[in-house]
Scaffold this motif. Structure first.
Motif, PDB file in Angstrom:
ATOM      1  N   LEU A  37     -19.315  30.074  19.655  1.00 31.89           N
ATOM      2  CA  LEU A  37     -18.787  29.604  18.202  1.00 31.89           C
ATOM      3  C   LEU A  37     -18.015  30.434  17.524  1.00 31.89           C
ATOM      4  O   LEU A  37     -16.943  30.301  17.221  1.00 31.89           O
ATOM      5  CB  LEU A  37     -19.947  28.931  17.731  1.00 31.89           C
ATOM      6  N   ASP A  38     -18.620  31.716  17.657  1.00 30.92           N
ATOM      7  CA  ASP A  38     -18.221  32.807  16.757  1.00 30.92           C
ATOM      8  C   ASP A  38     -16.692  33.434  17.381  1.00 30.92           C
ATOM      9  O   ASP A  38     -16.145  34.193  16.768  1.00 30.92           O
ATOM     10  CB  ASP A  38     -19.300  33.829  16.411  1.00 30.92           C
ATOM     11  N   ASN A  39     -16.911  33.386  18.681  1.00 31.81           N
ATOM     12  CA  ASN A  39     -15.621  34.330  19.293  1.00 31.81           C
ATOM     13  C   ASN A  39     -14.680  33.485  20.146  1.00 31.81           C
ATOM     14  O   ASN A  39     -14.342  33.600  21.066  1.00 31.81           O
ATOM     15  CB  ASN A  39     -16.367  35.125  20.388  1.00 31.81           C
ATOM     16  N   LYS A  40     -14.234  32.325  19.436  1.00 34.03           N
ATOM     17  CA  LYS A  40     -13.463  31.333  20.176  1.00 34.03           C
ATOM     18  C   LYS A  40     -12.151  32.151  21.032  1.00 34.03           C
ATOM     19  O   LYS A  40     -11.668  31.765  21.803  1.00 34.03           O
ATOM     20  CB  LYS A  40     -12.981  30.384  19.432  1.00 34.03           C
ATOM     21  N   GLU A  41     -11.818  33.188  19.970  1.00 39.50           N
ATOM     22  CA  GLU A  41     -10.545  33.792  20.320  1.00 39.50           C
ATOM     23  C   GLU A  41     -10.749  34.487  21.613  1.00 39.50           C
ATOM     24  O   GLU A  41      -9.864  34.496  22.418  1.00 39.50           O
ATOM     25  CB  GLU A  41     -10.085  34.862  19.312  1.00 39.50           C
ATOM     26  N   TRP A  42     -11.973  34.962  21.861  1.00 39.19           N
ATOM     27  CA  TRP A  42     -12.143  35.557  23.364  1.00 39.19           C
ATOM     28  C   TRP A  42     -11.905  34.626  24.571  1.00 39.19           C
ATOM     29  O   TRP A  42     -11.168  34.915  25.316  1.00 39.19           O
ATOM     30  CB  TRP A  42     -13.439  36.197  23.380  1.00 39.19           C
ATOM     31  N   TRP A  43     -12.458  33.431  24.327  1.00 38.59           N
ATOM     32  CA  TRP A  43     -12.290  32.571  25.607  1.00 38.59           C
ATOM     33  C   TRP A  43     -11.016  31.642  25.288  1.00 38.59           C
ATOM     34  O   TRP A  43     -10.647  31.166  26.577  1.00 38.59           O
ATOM     35  CB  TRP A  43     -13.584  31.744  25.800  1.00 38.59           C
ATOM     36  N   GLU A  44     -10.485  31.413  24.217  1.00 38.18           N
ATOM     37  CA  GLU A  44      -9.492  30.640  24.114  1.00 38.18           C
ATOM     38  C   GLU A  44      -8.238  31.209  24.855  1.00 38.18           C
ATOM     39  O   GLU A  44      -7.357  30.660  25.439  1.00 38.18           O
ATOM     40  CB  GLU A  44      -9.050  30.178  22.753  1.00 38.18           C
ATOM     41  N   HIS A  45      -8.245  32.560  24.563  1.00 34.97           N
ATOM     42  CA  HIS A  45      -6.982  33.276  25.497  1.00 34.97           C
ATOM     43  C   HIS A  45      -7.246  32.846  26.724  1.00 34.97           C
ATOM     44  O   HIS A  45      -6.189  32.872  27.414  1.00 34.97           O
ATOM     45  CB  HIS A  45      -7.220  34.959  25.263  1.00 34.97           C
ATOM     46  N   ILE A  46      -8.316  33.006  27.457  1.00 35.18           N
ATOM     47  CA  ILE A  46      -8.461  32.760  28.847  1.00 35.18           C
ATOM     48  C   ILE A  46      -8.167  31.306  29.078  1.00 35.18           C
ATOM     49  O   ILE A  46      -7.241  31.043  30.182  1.00 35.18           O
ATOM     50  CB  ILE A  46      -9.920  33.023  29.341  1.00 35.18           C
ATOM     51  N   ILE A  47      -8.653  30.404  28.483  1.00 37.34           N
ATOM     52  CA  ILE A  47      -8.404  28.875  29.072  1.00 37.34           C
ATOM     53  C   ILE A  47      -6.930  28.241  28.859  1.00 37.34           C
ATOM     54  O   ILE A  47      -6.549  27.265  29.295  1.00 37.34           O
ATOM     55  CB  ILE A  47      -9.624  28.004  28.450  1.00 37.34           C
ATOM     56  N   ASN A  48      -6.325  29.166  27.775  1.00 35.17           N
ATOM     57  CA  ASN A  48      -4.913  28.855  27.714  1.00 35.17           C
ATOM     58  C   ASN A  48      -4.001  29.298  28.527  1.00 35.17           C
ATOM     59  O   ASN A  48      -2.727  29.002  28.675  1.00 35.17           O
ATOM     60  CB  ASN A  48      -4.496  29.079  26.041  1.00 35.17           C
ATOM     61  N   GLY A  49      -4.400  30.139  29.608  1.00 30.35           N
ATOM     62  CA  GLY A  49      -3.494  30.779  30.469  1.00 30.35           C
ATOM     63  C   GLY A  49      -3.699  30.029  31.739  1.00 30.35           C
ATOM     64  O   GLY A  49      -3.755  29.044  32.046  1.00 30.35           O
ATOM     65  N   ALA A  50      -3.757  31.165  32.747  1.00 27.25           N
ATOM     66  CA  ALA A  50      -3.801  30.475  34.272  1.00 27.25           C
ATOM     67  C   ALA A  50      -4.927  29.667  34.492  1.00 27.25           C
ATOM     68  O   ALA A  50      -5.035  28.861  35.540  1.00 27.25           O
ATOM     69  CB  ALA A  50      -3.698  31.831  35.161  1.00 27.25           C
ATOM     70  N   TYR A  51      -5.862  29.748  33.773  1.00 23.22           N
ATOM     71  CA  TYR A  51      -7.315  29.042  34.063  1.00 23.22           C
ATOM     72  C   TYR A  51      -6.792  27.587  33.956  1.00 23.22           C
ATOM     73  O   TYR A  51      -7.723  26.846  34.822  1.00 23.22           O
ATOM     74  CB  TYR A  51      -7.847  29.370  32.652  1.00 23.22           C
ATOM     75  N   GLN A  52      -6.007  26.994  33.256  1.00 18.39           N
ATOM     76  CA  GLN A  52      -5.478  25.574  33.359  1.00 18.39           C
ATOM     77  C   GLN A  52      -5.240  24.918  34.524  1.00 18.39           C
ATOM     78  O   GLN A  52      -5.692  24.168  35.208  1.00 18.39           O
ATOM     79  CB  GLN A  52      -4.326  25.356  32.559  1.00 18.39           C
ATOM     80  N   ASN A  53      -4.394  26.039  35.435  1.00 20.31           N
ATOM     81  CA  ASN A  53      -4.140  25.623  36.702  1.00 20.31           C
ATOM     82  C   ASN A  53      -5.320  25.547  37.716  1.00 20.31           C
ATOM     83  O   ASN A  53      -5.746  24.697  38.464  1.00 20.31           O
ATOM     84  CB  ASN A  53      -3.012  26.770  37.412  1.00 20.31           C
ATOM     85  N   TYR A  54      -6.313  26.684  37.409  1.00 25.50           N
ATOM     86  CA  TYR A  54      -7.554  26.723  37.902  1.00 25.50           C
ATOM     87  C   TYR A  54      -8.306  25.547  37.968  1.00 25.50           C
ATOM     88  O   TYR A  54      -8.805  24.961  38.919  1.00 25.50           O
ATOM     89  CB  TYR A  54      -8.428  27.876  37.493  1.00 25.50           C
ATOM     90  N   TYR A  55      -8.524  25.072  36.745  1.00 29.50           N
ATOM     91  CA  TYR A  55      -9.154  23.865  36.461  1.00 29.50           C
ATOM     92  C   TYR A  55      -8.880  22.569  37.309  1.00 29.50           C
ATOM     93  O   TYR A  55      -9.464  22.022  37.955  1.00 29.50           O
ATOM     94  CB  TYR A  55      -9.636  23.534  34.751  1.00 29.50           C
ATOM     95  N   ALA A  56      -7.377  22.297  37.159  1.00 26.56           N
ATOM     96  CA  ALA A  56      -6.872  21.192  37.692  1.00 26.56           C
ATOM     97  C   ALA A  56      -7.060  21.278  39.212  1.00 26.56           C
ATOM     98  O   ALA A  56      -7.288  20.182  39.870  1.00 26.56           O
ATOM     99  CB  ALA A  56      -5.204  21.349  37.231  1.00 26.56           C
ATOM    100  N   GLU A  57      -6.636  22.454  39.790  1.00 23.83           N
ATOM    101  CA  GLU A  57      -6.866  22.564  41.310  1.00 23.83           C
ATOM    102  C   GLU A  57      -8.417  22.479  41.791  1.00 23.83           C
ATOM    103  O   GLU A  57      -8.645  21.665  42.711  1.00 23.83           O
ATOM    104  CB  GLU A  57      -6.142  24.008  41.773  1.00 23.83           C
ATOM    105  N   MET A  58      -9.188  23.068  41.199  1.00 23.31           N
ATOM    106  CA  MET A  58     -10.566  23.058  41.794  1.00 23.31           C
ATOM    107  C   MET A  58     -11.362  21.875  41.561  1.00 23.31           C
ATOM    108  O   MET A  58     -12.137  21.537  42.494  1.00 23.31           O
ATOM    109  CB  MET A  58     -11.337  24.236  40.995  1.00 23.31           C
ATOM    110  N   TYR A  59     -11.115  21.133  40.198  1.00 21.88           N
ATOM    111  CA  TYR A  59     -11.851  20.004  40.134  1.00 21.88           C
ATOM    112  C   TYR A  59     -11.075  18.669  40.628  1.00 21.88           C
ATOM    113  O   TYR A  59     -11.567  17.641  40.333  1.00 21.88           O
ATOM    114  CB  TYR A  59     -12.400  19.900  38.779  1.00 21.88           C
ATOM    115  N   LYS A  60      -9.751  18.733  41.279  1.00 19.62           N
ATOM    116  CA  LYS A  60      -9.333  17.538  41.376  1.00 19.62           C
ATOM    117  C   LYS A  60      -9.826  16.650  42.410  1.00 19.62           C
ATOM    118  O   LYS A  60      -9.633  15.480  42.161  1.00 19.62           O
ATOM    119  CB  LYS A  60      -7.482  17.986  41.787  1.00 19.62           C
TER     120      LYS A  60
END
Ligand code: NAD
Ligand code: TDX
Length: 340
Positions: A314-337
């Motif tokens: 909760l206190d460090n959203k910046e750390w993980w939001e940087h990650i999930i805004n990047g290539a991670y989006q494609n990872y999630y779509a691909e891995m969970y499709k």
């Protein structure tokens, strides 16, 4: 002491660097990390300006680079955290797991041998033992449990362990191995169960629970894992394997429910999806050896550790939001499709 920490920009290695700064500021740490998708320099930012801390970008499979680094730095000890670490990725892309986890380990062993490193520590995992049945709560992994792997990830980690043990027996190399159960805590990449569920629950997105959620994992706070690794490095007996775990078994569903309750989010977010192929049923560690022989004790219970971890996300959203805004989006779509 000068220590090479491979994989120090990842979750556990990064936390180890922070641990070292807090507990052994007299030692020098050199991180070698290839900065794959899982490596994040933001984790090490607070340490970058410290005089006895150095970051080197490089691949543990790169013999030439590794040899040059060992020749220049003359390390006293090596701790190998670097690995491909996510089971689901190993199901899709097994080759990189063999390359990094097995061949990379061999490169480090060869360099450690050539430059007479006084201790090589291999960070392994409880997954090398395979799994335990759900209906036998009396069974635990000990250091003598036979290796019996399920996924390409665990097979690659077990193969690396065997190489490390072979270098001990054949070349009398001063090695130790630790096998820890599931870690959680700050700076964990949001592909793993706990940070994935926290980040998705905060966004009111569905929480993909594999199968029926009854699989059991034995959770260790990353601080406790690292205190154990550090203790083994300084006091562990050469040639020995040490299991690390704190008797914190929870079903995946219990873990997700804990997160939802602390975040005040509804259980309707839970979404049961197709199971992981070869999904291990239960991990549970018997930590008697490290507790009795080395006096290791975890400081976190699952409840205190989870409260602190959820608060950190909760206190460090910046750390993980940087990650999930990047290539991670494609990872999630691909891995969970195919899991719907
Ligand atoms: P992680 O995926 O978060 O980090 C791995 C790090 O290694 C990253 O910084 C990455 O850039 C680096 N790396 C990957 N390939 C590399 C290469 N070829 N050369 C150099 N660096 C490379 O992993 P983690 O969860 O921190 O796990 C660290 C170690 O602990 C692994 O060996 C893993 O098998 C083991 N382990 C993990 C857990 C867990 O629950 N996460 C439990 C027990 C053991
Ligand atoms: O979306 C998910 N849904 C789900 O139900 C994910 C990502 C996981 N799970 C389940 C699978 C496992 O039973 O949660 C459990 C934990 O999964 P992971 O976080 O992927 O960890 P696990 O497969 O148990 O492996 C971890 O522990 C041992 C680490 O990733 C390894 O690096 C370590 O060696």
């Amino acid at each position: 002491m000068k220590i090479l920490v491979t994989g120090g920009a990842g979750f556990i290695g990064g936390n180890y660097c922070h641990y070292m700064y807090e507990h052994h500021p007299e030692d020098t740490v050199v991180v070698l990390d290839a900065l794959t998708y899982a490596g994040n320099l933001e984790t090490l930012q607070p340490l970058m300006d410290q005089p006895n801390f150095k970051f080197v970008k490089g691949d543990i499979r790169d013999r030439e680079l590794v040899d040059k680094l060992f020749a220049e730095e003359q390390f006293d000890a090596v701790i190998n955290f670097a690995a491909e670490s996510h089971v689901d990725r190993s199901v899709e892309y097994p080759s990189i797991f063999v390359e990094t986890n097995v061949l990379g380990t061999q490169v480090l062993l060869d360099a450690s041998r050539k430059y007479n490193v006084k201790r090589y520590h291999q960070v392994s995992t409880d997954e090398v033992y395979g799994d335990l049945p759900l209906d036998r709560k009396d069974l635990f992994f000990t250091e003598d449990t036979p290796l019996h792997t399920s996924s390409p990830y665990s097979a690659s980690k077990a193969s690396a362990d065997l190489l490390v043990l072979a270098y001990y027996r054949t070349y009398k190399m001063p090695i130790t191995i630790s096998r820890c159960s599931n870690n959680y805590g700050a700076y964990q990449f949001p592909e793993k169960l706990i940070p994935l569920m926290i980040s998705r629950a905060l966004a009111d997105e569905s929480l993909p629970v594999y199968g029926n959620g009854a699989n059991v994992r034995d959770w260790v706070h990353v601080y406790d894992h690292n205190s154990a690794v550090d203790l083994i490095l300084r006091k562990g007996k050469i040639g020995e394997v040490y299991n690390i775990g704190g008797h914190n078994e929870r079903t995946n569903l219990q873990v997700v429910e804990t997160i939802l309750s602390q975040l005040g989010k509804p259980e309707s977010l839970i979404h049961y999806v197709k199971d992981r192929p070869g999904h291990d049923l239960r991990y549970a560690i018997n930590p008697d050896k490290i507790m009795h022989e080395l006096g290791w004790k975890p400081i976190y219970t699952f409840d205190t550790g989870m409260k602190e971890t959820i608060q950190w996300y909760l206190d460090n959203k910046e750390w993980w939001e940087h990650i999930i805004n990047g290539a991670y989006q494609n990872y999630y779509a691909e891995m969970y499709k195919d899991r719907q």
